[in-house]
Design a protein around this motif. Structure first.
Motif, mmCIF file in Angstrom:
data_model
loop_
_atom_site.group_PDB
_atom_site.id
_atom_site.type_symbol
_atom_site.label_atom_id
_atom_site.label_comp_id
_atom_site.label_asym_id
_atom_site.label_seq_id
_atom_site.Cartn_x
_atom_site.Cartn_y
_atom_site.Cartn_z
ATOM 1 N N ASN A 53 0.830 -1.209 0.000
ATOM 2 C CA ASN A 53 0.000 0.000 0.000
ATOM 3 C C ASN A 53 0.862 1.254 0.000
ATOM 4 O O ASN A 53 0.413 2.315 -0.392
ATOM 5 C CB ASN A 53 -0.906 0.020 1.228
ATOM 6 C CG ASN A 53 -2.148 -0.818 1.020
ATOM 7 O OD1 ASN A 53 -2.586 -0.978 -0.115
ATOM 8 N ND2 ASN A 53 -2.676 -1.362 2.084
ATOM 9 N N LYS A 73 0.922 -0.406 -11.752
ATOM 10 C CA LYS A 73 -0.252 -0.226 -10.898
ATOM 11 C C LYS A 73 -1.259 -1.370 -11.017
ATOM 12 O O LYS A 73 -1.677 -1.955 -10.032
ATOM 13 C CB LYS A 73 -0.936 1.087 -11.269
ATOM 14 C CG LYS A 73 -1.069 2.046 -10.108
ATOM 15 C CD LYS A 73 -1.890 3.225 -10.538
ATOM 16 C CE LYS A 73 -1.645 4.414 -9.636
ATOM 17 N NZ LYS A 73 -2.240 5.623 -10.167
ATOM 18 N N ASN A 74 -1.645 -1.671 -12.274
ATOM 19 C CA ASN A 74 -2.665 -2.692 -12.472
ATOM 20 C C ASN A 74 -2.162 -4.073 -12.085
ATOM 21 O O ASN A 74 -2.904 -4.876 -11.521
ATOM 22 C CB ASN A 74 -3.138 -2.701 -13.922
ATOM 23 C CG ASN A 74 -4.163 -1.625 -14.176
ATOM 24 O OD1 ASN A 74 -4.600 -0.964 -13.225
ATOM 25 N ND2 ASN A 74 -4.539 -1.433 -15.418
ATOM 26 N N ALA A 77 -2.247 -4.435 -8.354
ATOM 27 C CA ALA A 77 -3.587 -4.757 -7.849
ATOM 28 C C ALA A 77 -3.834 -6.250 -7.976
ATOM 29 O O ALA A 77 -4.362 -6.891 -7.058
ATOM 30 C CB ALA A 77 -4.633 -3.971 -8.613
ATOM 31 N N LYS A 78 -3.447 -6.815 -9.115
ATOM 32 C CA LYS A 78 -3.669 -8.257 -9.326
ATOM 33 C C LYS A 78 -2.792 -9.074 -8.393
ATOM 34 O O LYS A 78 -3.209 -10.105 -7.874
ATOM 35 C CB LYS A 78 -3.387 -8.608 -10.786
ATOM 36 C CG LYS A 78 -4.451 -8.047 -11.715
ATOM 37 C CD LYS A 78 -4.702 -8.968 -12.907
ATOM 38 C CE LYS A 78 -5.884 -8.490 -13.712
ATOM 39 N NZ LYS A 78 -5.520 -7.674 -14.856
ATOM 40 N N ARG A 80 -1.739 -8.189 -5.432
ATOM 41 C CA ARG A 80 -2.333 -8.107 -4.110
ATOM 42 C C ARG A 80 -3.506 -9.081 -3.985
ATOM 43 O O ARG A 80 -3.690 -9.748 -2.996
ATOM 44 C CB ARG A 80 -2.862 -6.682 -3.914
ATOM 45 C CG ARG A 80 -2.383 -6.052 -2.663
ATOM 46 C CD ARG A 80 -2.956 -4.681 -2.552
ATOM 47 N NE ARG A 80 -2.133 -3.683 -3.206
ATOM 48 C CZ ARG A 80 -2.586 -2.500 -3.583
ATOM 49 N NH1 ARG A 80 -3.855 -2.183 -3.427
ATOM 50 N NH2 ARG A 80 -1.785 -1.630 -4.135
ATOM 51 N N ARG A 81 -4.257 -9.126 -5.061
ATOM 52 C CA ARG A 81 -5.466 -9.946 -5.060
ATOM 53 C C ARG A 81 -5.128 -11.431 -5.030
ATOM 54 O O ARG A 81 -5.841 -12.224 -4.450
ATOM 55 C CB ARG A 81 -6.246 -9.600 -6.321
ATOM 56 C CG ARG A 81 -7.646 -10.024 -6.309
ATOM 57 C CD ARG A 81 -8.437 -9.075 -7.164
ATOM 58 N NE ARG A 81 -8.302 -9.425 -8.575
ATOM 59 C CZ ARG A 81 -8.617 -8.568 -9.552
ATOM 60 N NH1 ARG A 81 -9.040 -7.362 -9.275
ATOM 61 N NH2 ARG A 81 -8.516 -8.935 -10.802
ATOM 62 N N PHE A 86 -5.596 -9.981 3.323
ATOM 63 C CA PHE A 86 -5.559 -8.917 4.329
ATOM 64 C C PHE A 86 -6.641 -9.097 5.376
ATOM 65 O O PHE A 86 -7.777 -9.453 5.063
ATOM 66 C CB PHE A 86 -5.798 -7.554 3.673
ATOM 67 C CG PHE A 86 -4.712 -7.156 2.745
ATOM 68 C CD1 PHE A 86 -3.585 -6.507 3.216
ATOM 69 C CD2 PHE A 86 -4.807 -7.440 1.398
ATOM 70 C CE1 PHE A 86 -2.585 -6.145 2.349
ATOM 71 C CE2 PHE A 86 -3.802 -7.084 0.535
ATOM 72 C CZ PHE A 86 -2.689 -6.430 1.001
#
Lengths: 254, 633
Positions: A53, A73-74, A77-78, A80-81, A86
């Protein structure tokens, strides 16, 4: 699994503020590590950097040999997913969705097939004992249940690293105990690495190792021996050593 | 810090929170004020503009004022909705509900005062622009100069201070201080989906279909009688469409896991159903208001184009002269000379043709019909380059009644087709074909027969004159001037008809109506847009929080764009599409009433509104996405 080398964070401003200084930390696969320290010691900053983050000012973060901070960036996000799970102090559930929908949300965003999602949600809900509230809305359930739902959401995509930020901060002692036992069993059964930031010595005593930080620097670390009770006592002693007596530490983070 | 200071500072230090409400109030004041500048223009007060127009403007002002009241009330209540938590906190700290009401009242007075003043100032900036537009649309002889609108300022200021005062009392009165826990949880709790019953959903569909069917089925004068019931049925249908049918459809979609659980659909639909109660109300209101705007502007524009076009249709010639029946040949000749001299005076090049119109009895005896010699007809036709007609021996060509005449029942040609025209020596002329033409139109249609047959007809029952002039192109201004002169001559006044002058007169009389209609229509349309904007930004904080928590789990920018895009698009286009369909049906019904094709006019009006809405959507989306992203990434 997770390796931090010389990670520093400086918040720029009129007066630059050094939040973290040269943090070196390594977590093995399947290890359960708790991070403790007084308020303002940089615990949350550290977690934010690991959870991608926030970006470190200098130093390197490697998760399975890859540096997520170098991703776009994109892709981030993936990443992290797919790779991280979390758990938040305030649960972070969406109140427009039901419990079940909240749990499957990460898979839904990834475009998994409905049947697979349903099966996984059902399995994990049974493990966590929340199968009976699957169709309830988030404001109809208790705090302990909400945190279990959040754990289910964090676990459903089988992440390699589970990050928990004060998971017991909003719970009473009974619910805290349940949640911690659940995290331990997930850690043991799924071999998921777990990193937890906490104020609560009780919660920290469930981990394999507690890392103490103070003023943005690693202070010391203690390993768990045979008995959890003895470990708990050692944690209390260490906290007293670091900043006066143990009762200084409230369970609410500032 | 006294309580008054607290209320005052609460507004001044929270500018961003109050901005939306302030701006919409300002906008309302500005609209009213610009209208007042126009309505109180000295040119109207002193000039010879007729009382009807003044009355019309009075009514329009009243409508705008009434509408402002409800608009501000709505803005206010949606603004208060978003502050529930704040009130909860104040009450927890020990504020009595009386104090909270007092605070809301004071806030309202502050905002009301400032928005009235700044609305008037903003209106002054646009004053010249609105007067310029008015001048061009209106076709008035006086020009509308800029003036310092003292009367308008006083009227606007007093009206809106009164309005805000009333609303402040009203709002602080209805501000229900419910249970503290509800206020504090405020934003977390869903107002619940409205109950969707299958029966009512079906009823919604039936009402809409029934209303549309009736509107499209009825023709001619019956449209007027069908109008009120159809409006009621469709309004009810629209309400049920948004509160029942749409909820029902969303429920079905939510039940279907393979749709609902597909990628970002879950976020979109859950949000839709969560806010359905608020959304349904907004959608309904926006749809109805926009429909009113579309229909009003569409019908005014259509009506004007109908009048002018149809006038041109009936009167193909530049100038037509029809003497009274009692006029002698001498009078006719004198009139024609006078017309020619006026035309010469204006140096207009025009060709003249004259013919005698003879009415005969037919086999039916009851009515007389007009029969025209083919050669006469063709002379007239040649003037306006229409096709010539050459009927065969013992045959007659029927010229259809002009389409402009609104009548129910069979067309004139059908009646004429059945008749036979007796000739000398027991012979008959049989009508065999029907044509539509601009040459010499008549209320009841007429026959054209060839010259030989015409001579064999019995003597006419009565005969009439028709003289026409066709001016060369590009002399419109002179013809209007000549028309004005005909109108001033007593003996020519009602006998002579100059088409360009009449159209000029119609436009002049119609101008204020069109302008007022346009103004009110645009006010409605813009406020409909503001409702949507409000709906969107009331929930902005909630949205930001939601997307931030999803982003922590991992949400790509493209996915965020997709969800937000669809959400805003749905909000913006669902009610407008309904309104466009409503408007299209209403205008079709209108065109049926006049037997006049309004397709071009309706598509122009509806198309331009759709275009404006698209632009509006793009602008709002840009800012909304920017806001959300700034918070999330």
């Amino acid at each position: 699994m997770l390796k931090l080398t010389k990670v520093s964070k400086v918040y720029e401003g009129k007066v630059a503020y050094r939040a973290l200084t040269d943090i070196n930390l390594e977590i093995e696969k399947g290890e359960f590590v708790a991070i403790m320290g007084p308020s303002g010691s940089g615990k949350t900053t550290l977690l934010n950097i690991i959870s991608t983050n926030d970006a470190p000012t200098s130093g390197e973060v490697l998760i399975d040999g890859k540096d997520p901070h170098k991703l776009k960036k994109n892709d981030l996000a993936k990443f992290r997913r797919n790779e991280l799970g979390f758990i938040f102090q305030d649960f972070n559930l969406l109140h427009t969705l039901t419990v079940e929908e909240n749990i499957v949300l990460p898979l839904t965003l990834d475009g998994t097939r409905v049947r697979e999602m349903k099966e996984k949600a059902q399995k994990i809900a049974e493990n966590l004992g929340i199968a009976s509230i699957m169709n309830k809305r988030t404001y109809e359930i208790s705090g302990g249940q909400a945190q279990r739902v959040a754990i289910a959401r964090a676990m459903i995509h089988e992440p390699r690293l589970l990050l928990a930020d004060e998971p017991t901060g909003n719970l009473d002692s009974k619910a805290s105990k349940d949640v911690m036992k659940m995290l331990v069993s997930i850690n043991e059964e799924e071999k998921t690495s777990l990193l937890m930031v906490t104020h609560d010595p009780q919660a920290a005593s469930y981990s394999d190792r507690v890392v103490f930080i103070r003023d943005g620097k690693l202070h010391s670390e203690i390993h768990r021996g045979e008995s959890r009770q003895a470990f708990f006592q050692k944690i209390i002693d260490m906290l007293s050593l670091m900043g006066g007596d143990g009762s200084d530490f409230s369970s609410v983070r500032v | 810090m006294t309580f008054r200071q607290f209320a005052f500072n609460n507004v001044l230090r929270n500018k961003r929170l109050y901005m939306a409400y302030f701006l919409s109030s300002l906008f309302t004041v500005m609209v009213f004020f610009t209208f007042a500048i126009f309505a109180f223009h000295p040119a109207f007060l002193e000039g010879e503009i007729n009382n009807n127009v003044l009355l019309g403007m009075g009514i329009a002002g009243g409508i705008i004022y009434l509408f402002s009241f409800f608009f501000i009330l709505y803005s206010m209540s949606s603004f208060l909705q978003s502050r529930k938590k704040e009130f909860g906190l104040l009450m927890m700290l020990g504020a009595s509900s009386k104090q909270i009401r007092l605070m809301v009242f004071l806030e309202n007075i502050i905002i009301g005062f400032f928005s009235t003043v700044s609305g008037i100032l903003a209106g002054l900036v646009f004053a010249k622009a609105i007067l310029l537009v008015a001048e061009n649309v209106l076709i008035i002889d006086e020009s509308l100069n800029f003036y310092f609108p003292t009367v308008a300022i006083v009227v606007t200021f007093l009206s809106f201070i009164l309005l805000f005062f009333c609303i402040s009392i009203f709002v602080s009165f209805i501000l229900r201080t419910n249970k503290l826990v509800d206020l504090i949880k405020g934003d977390k709790q869903s107002k619940g989906e409205p109950k969707a019953s299958v029966l009512l959903s079906i009823l919604a569909a039936l009402l809409l279909i029934g209303g549309y069917g009736t509107a499209l089925y009825v023709k001619g004068a019956t449209v007027v009688f069908a109008m009120i019931p159809v409006i009621i049925v469709v309004t009810l249908g629209t309400y049920l469409l948004f509160t029942q049918l749409s909820v029902y459809v969303i429920r079905l979609l939510k039940k279907n896991k393979s749709v609902f659980w597909r990628k970002t659909n879950m976020l979109l639909f859950s949000d839709l159903s969560f806010r359905m109660k608020d959304n349904a109300r907004t959608f309904f209101m926006v749809a109805i208001i926009s429909t009113v705007a579309f229909s009003a502007i569409g019908s005014l524009y259509g009506f004007q184009s109908y009048l002018t076009k149809e006038m041109k249709q009936i009167n193909a010639f530049t100038i037509t002269y029809n003497p009274y029946l009692k006029d002698s040949e001498a009078v006719v000749q004198e009139d024609i000379n006078e017309i020619n001299s006026i035309l010469q005076g204006e140096s207009i090049d025009a060709k003249m043709e004259a013919m005698e119109l003879n009415y005969f009895t037919t086999t039916e005896q009851s009515e007389t019909v007009l029969i025209v010699k083919a050669s006469d007809y063709n002379r007239f036709a040649a003037l306006i380059e229409e096709k010539e007609l050459h009927p065969d021996d013992k045959e007659a060509i029927i010229v259809e009644q002009s389409g402009a005449i609104i009548s129910s029942g069979p067309k004139a040609s059908e009646k004429l087709m059945k008749l036979r025209i007796p000739l000398e020596g027991d012979q008959e002329i049989v009508p065999n074909q029907v044509v539509e033409t601009k040459v010499l139109t008549s209320m009841n249609g007429y026959y054209v027969v060839n010259d030989k047959n015409f001579k064999q007809l019995s003597s006419p029952v009565r005969s009439d004159h028709s003289v026409v002039w066709q001016a060369e192109k590009g002399q419109t201004d002179q013809v209007i001037e000549a028309g004005r002169k005909f109108d001033l001559e007593k003996n020519l006044q009602h006998k002579t008809f100059a088409i360009d002058y009449s159209i000029y007169e119609i436009n002049k009389a119609f101008g204020p109506m069109l302008f007022i209609g346009l103004f009110i229509g645009i006010v409605f349309f813009v406020s409909a847009g503001s409702f949507l904007y409000f709906r969107l930004f009331t929930d902005l904080d909630e949205e930001k929080r939601k997307f931030r928590s999803i982003a922590k789990i991992g949400l790509t920018e493209t996915e965020l764009n997709k969800v937000v895009n669809r959400q805003v698009a749905l909000l913006f286009f669902a009610p407008i599409v309904v309104a466009l369909i409503h408007g299209a049906v209403a205008l079709t019904a209108l065109s049926r009433m006049f037997h006049y094709n309004l397709t071009v006019e309706s598509s122009l009006v509806l198309g331009s509104f759709a275009l404006i809405q698209v632009i509006y959507f793009l602008i709002v989306r840009f800012f909304y996405v920017k806001q959300v992203k700034r918070m999330v990434f």
